[in-house]
Structure formats: C-alpha cells, structure tokens
Design a protein around this motif. Structure first.
Motif, mmCIF file in Angstrom:
data_model
loop_
_atom_site.group_PDB
_atom_site.id
_atom_site.type_symbol
_atom_site.label_atom_id
_atom_site.label_comp_id
_atom_site.label_asym_id
_atom_site.label_seq_id
_atom_site.Cartn_x
_atom_site.Cartn_y
_atom_site.Cartn_z
ATOM 1 N N LYS A 1 0.836 -1.207 0.000
ATOM 2 C CA LYS A 1 0.000 0.000 0.000
ATOM 3 C C LYS A 1 0.866 1.252 0.000
ATOM 4 N N ASP A 2 1.928 1.242 0.830
ATOM 5 C CA ASP A 2 2.813 2.428 0.884
ATOM 6 C C ASP A 2 3.519 2.642 -0.441
ATOM 7 N N ALA A 3 3.937 1.530 -1.071
ATOM 8 C CA ALA A 3 4.634 1.671 -2.361
ATOM 9 C C ALA A 3 3.673 2.234 -3.412
ATOM 10 N N ALA A 4 2.429 1.761 -3.402
ATOM 11 C CA ALA A 4 1.442 2.258 -4.373
ATOM 12 C C ALA A 4 1.145 3.738 -4.122
ATOM 13 N N TYR A 5 1.026 4.123 -2.830
ATOM 14 C CA TYR A 5 0.753 5.529 -2.500
ATOM 15 C C TYR A 5 1.904 6.419 -2.975
ATOM 16 N N LYS A 6 3.144 5.921 -2.781
ATOM 17 C CA LYS A 6 4.311 6.689 -3.208
ATOM 18 C C LYS A 6 4.312 6.863 -4.720
ATOM 19 N N ASN A 7 3.979 5.780 -5.415
ATOM 20 C CA ASN A 7 3.943 5.850 -6.878
ATOM 21 C C ASN A 7 2.866 6.841 -7.333
ATOM 22 N N ILE A 8 1.730 6.825 -6.657
ATOM 23 C CA ILE A 8 0.647 7.753 -7.012
ATOM 24 C C ILE A 8 1.106 9.205 -6.809
ATOM 25 N N CYS A 9 1.774 9.463 -5.681
ATOM 26 C CA CYS A 9 2.264 10.832 -5.422
ATOM 27 C C CYS A 9 3.250 11.280 -6.486
ATOM 28 N N GLU A 10 4.124 10.368 -6.873
ATOM 29 C CA GLU A 10 5.095 10.720 -7.901
ATOM 30 C C GLU A 10 4.379 11.011 -9.233
ATOM 31 N N ARG A 11 3.378 10.194 -9.542
ATOM 32 C CA ARG A 11 2.636 10.409 -10.791
ATOM 33 C C ARG A 11 1.895 11.748 -10.734
ATOM 34 N N GLU A 12 1.293 12.073 -9.576
ATOM 35 C CA GLU A 12 0.588 13.344 -9.454
ATOM 36 C C GLU A 12 1.552 14.529 -9.605
ATOM 37 N N SER A 13 2.745 14.436 -9.084
ATOM 38 C CA SER A 13 3.733 15.524 -9.203
ATOM 39 C C SER A 13 4.130 15.734 -10.672
ATOM 40 N N CYS A 14 4.355 14.595 -11.355
ATOM 41 C CA CYS A 14 4.699 14.683 -12.769
ATOM 42 C C CYS A 14 3.536 15.296 -13.566
ATOM 43 N N GLY A 15 2.292 14.944 -13.197
ATOM 44 C CA GLY A 15 1.114 15.482 -13.890
ATOM 45 C C GLY A 15 1.000 16.976 -13.717
ATOM 46 N N ARG A 16 1.277 17.448 -12.463
ATOM 47 C CA ARG A 16 1.213 18.901 -12.232
ATOM 48 C C ARG A 16 2.272 19.631 -13.071
ATOM 49 N N GLU A 17 3.470 19.079 -13.127
ATOM 50 C CA GLU A 17 4.536 19.712 -13.909
ATOM 51 C C GLU A 17 4.163 19.761 -15.403
ATOM 52 N N LEU A 18 3.614 18.667 -15.915
ATOM 53 C CA LEU A 18 3.212 18.643 -17.316
ATOM 54 C C LEU A 18 2.075 19.616 -17.573
#
Length: 539
Positions: A503-520
């Motif tokens: 669960k923690d790994a998935a949450y971390k991956n989601i946060c990273e994806r959201e950060s990349c989405g904001r930058e894009l």
C-alpha cells in the motif's frame, strides 16, 4: 524435509517420570519445532496430566525424540474387534499403554477384553472396553508402521496351561507372551488358581516345562490305593487314595514322600494323564500298597481281615473310612454297662482318635435297648462317627454358615446327649455362634443402610466428576482454539505487514505520478499561452 509434527499442534508425549514410563499422553505444542529452544527441547502442555495439587494442565519442556504425532484414526475405524494376541494400546490412567489382548469376552452390554500391559510401572492385567483400545502403531520418525501380529498356536497369549514345578507337580498358569532367544524358546506366564482365575506372580519359564491345560475328566469313584492327582495349595500333586469318606464325599490322600493322609473333596481330584506328542493319554489305573504291597484278595462287604498290610486302613459296612492301629485287638467286654457287647475292633480306633482324647466320652447308649440287638453296636459306632464328624464339621464352619445349619447341629448334639454323650461344651459354643450370627445380621443391616447412602453419594460424585470432566474437556478445546487463533493471528500479521508495504509503495507511486502530472500541466499552460501570444502579435 519438514517434520510431520509441525502440521498439527496436537501431539503425544512420552512422560519420563516414574509411574508414567512406557505410556504416551496427549499434549499440545506451545511452540513450533523450528523455534524450539536449546538441546532440541519443545514446550508442550498436557491435556490429561495436571500439575501436582492443582487443576492447571502440566507444561514441560521435552526432547523432540519423546514427541510424536497423534496416530491416524482410520486404522482403528477399520478394526471393529480385536482378536486375541493383537498388539494394542490401552487407555489407562490418562495415557496410552502398549499391551496384548489375552482374552475377548462377548457380553450383552458389549465386548470386553483382558489386556496384558507390557510395562513394569502398572498392573499387568486390566479389563477394557472396545473404546479404551486402539491398534498399536510404531512411529519411525517419519511414518507409522504396524508390528507383526502373533501367530495363533496352542500356546498363544491368554492360553491356559500348566507349569511343571517339581518332577510330578503341575501349577495352573496363563501364557502372556512367547520369547524367542538364541538359547531357545520360553514363555512369560502368570500364575492362576484352581479355577484358572489369575492371581499375582509373573515369571519366565522354559518351553519344556509348559504343557496345555489338562482337559476336564471326572475322576469317577476312586478305589483304595488308587493313584490320583490332587490340587493342594497351588499345584496338582501326585498322591494315593488311603481312605474313602463316602458319606461326606471326601477322600483321604497321601502324597508321595509323605506319611500322613489329608482329606480332599471329590472336585479336588483328577485322574493322572500324560501329554505326549501333542496328545493327552490317560494312565492306566495303578494301585500301591501301604507298605509297598497291594492287597488284591476279595473280601465281603463289611468284612475286616487280619491282614498286616491293611491294618492302617479298612472300610466299614457303610464304606466310611476307619483308621485302626491293631486289627487284632482284643475285644473289650462292656456287657455290664452297655446294652450290647463291644466286639468291633473299631472301638479301639475311636479311643485313639484325638477328638476323643480332647473330649473324653462315656456314652451309655441306653436308648438302644429298644433297638434290635443285631443293630445296637452298629448304631453306637455310627453315633461315635457322627459325634466325631460333627466336631470336625464345627471346625470347618465359617462366617457364612446359616442359622438353620447351626440349629441342625444343635439338634444332633442334643440327640447324642440322650445316649450319654457329653455335649455341654459344643452346645455352649453353638449358642455363642447363634448370638454372633444375630449380631452379624444386625451389623449387616446397618451396613446395607450405609452402603445405600454411599451409592447415592457415589452417584452424586460420578455426576460431579462427569461434569468436571466435561468442563475440563471444553476448557482444553477452548485453549486449543485460542492457540489456533493465535497462530492464525501471527500469520495474518505477516500478511498485514506485506499488504502495508504494498500500500505504501502504491501511495508513493501515485504521489510521484501526481507531481509529474502537475509539472506537465504547467508546461502545457505555458505552451498554450505562447501559442495565443503568437497569434495575437501585430504583423
């Protein structure tokens, strides 16, 4: 390879304390073998053994070698009835003890078994019901194996046999098991009594001293000087009939090497037989003279010959044994006192008897004057024999003698008193015995009342014990369920930890994806702004 005992926390443990050796007790593992302590010790909790002076189940650290899985039940479900000679485990005193089935008895209530426990820690023979037995299996460390069953033979376990104690003495016994060694075959046997009921005493004997139980064969009517076997003490001994007490159904027998004769009942005698080449053979009737000779001359019923070979044993006209010291004794003339003359030599034998020395008698036999003269002396001799027999019978009485028997003896002594016998002391003793019988009856009535009360209390005790046993069983089941839940909780804890990491790994991956989405998104806005700026710029 993983040990089979890890598959189930329920196990059996061999408890090594004195009084418990040789048995297997149900227990529950409190730790897995992979997590056992030093020296390969496992912590177990017994389900049928308690700590001393407490109701707490006994816990112990035992070596792995003393722990085994619970034997499979499928084999016991197949075995409906155990045959004689079967190797079994008997449930006794909260544990399973190895034994052999000696006897199987079919009863209306069910089948019962006599089992020999192969252990010096417990009684050698117990009686069990079917539910107390299971097929014996040996644990090799990785699988269960069945021992070889004993082959039925004439000396299989539980067979009644006879053991040769001396050259001609045979003792009843029961075969426990056969032992085969380099020096030869022997048997473990248990001594029995006359009726082959077991009693204390187990020993190992050479097979050459064992023979089957002699078949029941009535001895018939024994003759004087006939060879017989007599059950004396605890053995069958060879002897010679020296006298016949027909009225009492008893015989006087002298054993080989003995000088005096003893009385035995008809049921204590049997004809001599030989066990030869697997068959029983009757010996031909043999007679032995009292002094190494045998009197074969015929004589009329009631005659007494002046024979030196027979002047120790003669038969009276009613075939009652008479012992005389001198058959040529002079006849005492007592015509002055008695209504007959003492012509029979048997009078001297009576005078020599111990009973008439202890209680001297001088009967007058005056009532016989009304009897026919030819019968007077015979009637008098019969009364002398009756007096002696009554005193002998008196000595053989036990506490179970009935009041009617005592009253009958009292009447007999009273009748003898009319002929001049001194019966004051026997009558006094009979009166005392009757008083004792009355006291005994009163005591037995009181005891019966106490026994009824004890039965009521025993019933309450059994109900309480059953209730207590049920509570103990339920507590053990609950503890077992708790232990299973604890094991399941531990396994779920490991799974929970793994799930949390995922669960923690998935949450971390989601946060990273959201950060990349904001930058894009920001970059996209810049591109769109530049695009619109370029469109609106003046030429």
């Amino acid at each position: 390879m993983q040990s089979p005992i890890t598959n189930d926390p329920k196990v059996e443990v061999s408890y090594g304390k004195d009084g418990f050796k040789g048995a297997w007790y149900s227990a529950i593992l409190e730790e897995t073998p992979t997590k056992s302590g030093p020296d390969n010790l496992l912590r177990v909790r017994y389900t049928t053994l308690l700590k001393e002076n407490t109701w707490t189940p006994l816990t112990q650290s035992v070596d792995k070698s003393f722990v085994r899985p619970v034997p499979p039940k499928d084999l016991n479900d197949v075995v409906a009835v155990f045959e004689e000679g079967s190797a079994v485990d008997a449930y006794y005193k909260n544990g399973w003890w190895r034994g052999l089935v000696l006897k199987r008895k079919e009863e209306a209530e069910g089948t019962t078994y006599m089992v020999y426990l192969d252990s010096s820690q417990q009684p050698d023979l117990i009686q069990c019901e079917r539910k107390q037995l299971r097929a014996h299996l040996d644990w090799t460390g990785s699988k269960w194996v069945r021992p070889e069953e004993l082959v039925n033979s004439e000396f299989s376990p539980g067979t009644m046999v006879e053991l040769r104690e001396l050259e001609s003495d045979w003792c009843p016994a029961m075969i426990i098991k056969e032992v085969v060694e380099e020096k030869g075959k022997s048997f473990v046997v248990k001594y029995c009594d006359h009726n082959f009921l077991t009693k204390s005493g187990i020993r190992t004997v050479d097979s050459r001293k064992v023979r089957p139980r002699q078949p029941h064969c009535p001895v018939g009517e024994c003759e004087l000087l006939e060879s017989v076997e007599v059950f004396n003490g605890s053995v069958w001994r060879r002897g010679v009939v020296r006298g016949i007490l027909t009225l009492e159904g008893r015989y006087m027998v002298t054993f080989w090497g003995a000088k005096s004769a003893s009385q035995f009942s008809y049921s204590d005698l049997r004809p001599p037989m030989e066990w030869v080449d697997g068959k029983w053979y009757k010996r031909p009737k043999q007679k032995a003279g009292i002094f190494g000779k045998c009197d074969t001359r015929k004589r009329k019923r009631g005659d007494v010959e002046d024979n030196p070979d027979l002047n120790d044993t003669v038969l009276s006209s009613d075939r009652t044994l008479i012992v005389v010291k001198d058959s040529a004794a002079n006849v005492e003339d007592t015509r002055k006192v008695l209504p007959f003359a003492k012509k029979s030599p048997i009078w001297k034998a009576y005078e020599a008897m111990e009973v008439f020395k202890t209680l001297p008698q001088s009967p007058h036999f005056s009532p016989l004057s009304e009897t026919k003269a030819d019968f007077r002396e015979g009637c008098a001799l019969g009364m002398m024999a009756t007096f002696s027999n009554l005193l002998e019978k008196f000595k053989d009485l036990d506490t179970d003698v009935t009041i009617s028997e005592l009253d009958s003896m009292k009447d007999s002594f009273t009748e003898l008193e009319q002929h001049g016998f001194d019966v004051e002391r026997p009558l006094l003793r009979i009166e005392k015995l009757l008083a004792f019988k009355d006291r005994r009856v009163n005591i037995l009535k009181k005891r019966e009342g106490f026994e009824e009360e004890m039965m009521v209390e025993s019933s309450k005790k059994r109900e309480a014990e059953q209730e207590f046993s049920d509570m103990e069983r339920k507590m053990v089941e609950i503890r077992y369920k708790i232990l299973i839940l604890q094991w399941q909780e531990a396994d779920l804890g490991v799974q929970k930890k793994v799930a949390k990491e995922r669960k923690d790994a998935a949450y971390k991956n989601i946060c990273e994806r959201e950060s990349c989405g904001r930058e894009l998104g920001a970059e996209l806005e810049d591109v769109e702004f530049d695009f619109e700026t370029l469109l609106s710029a003046p030429w």
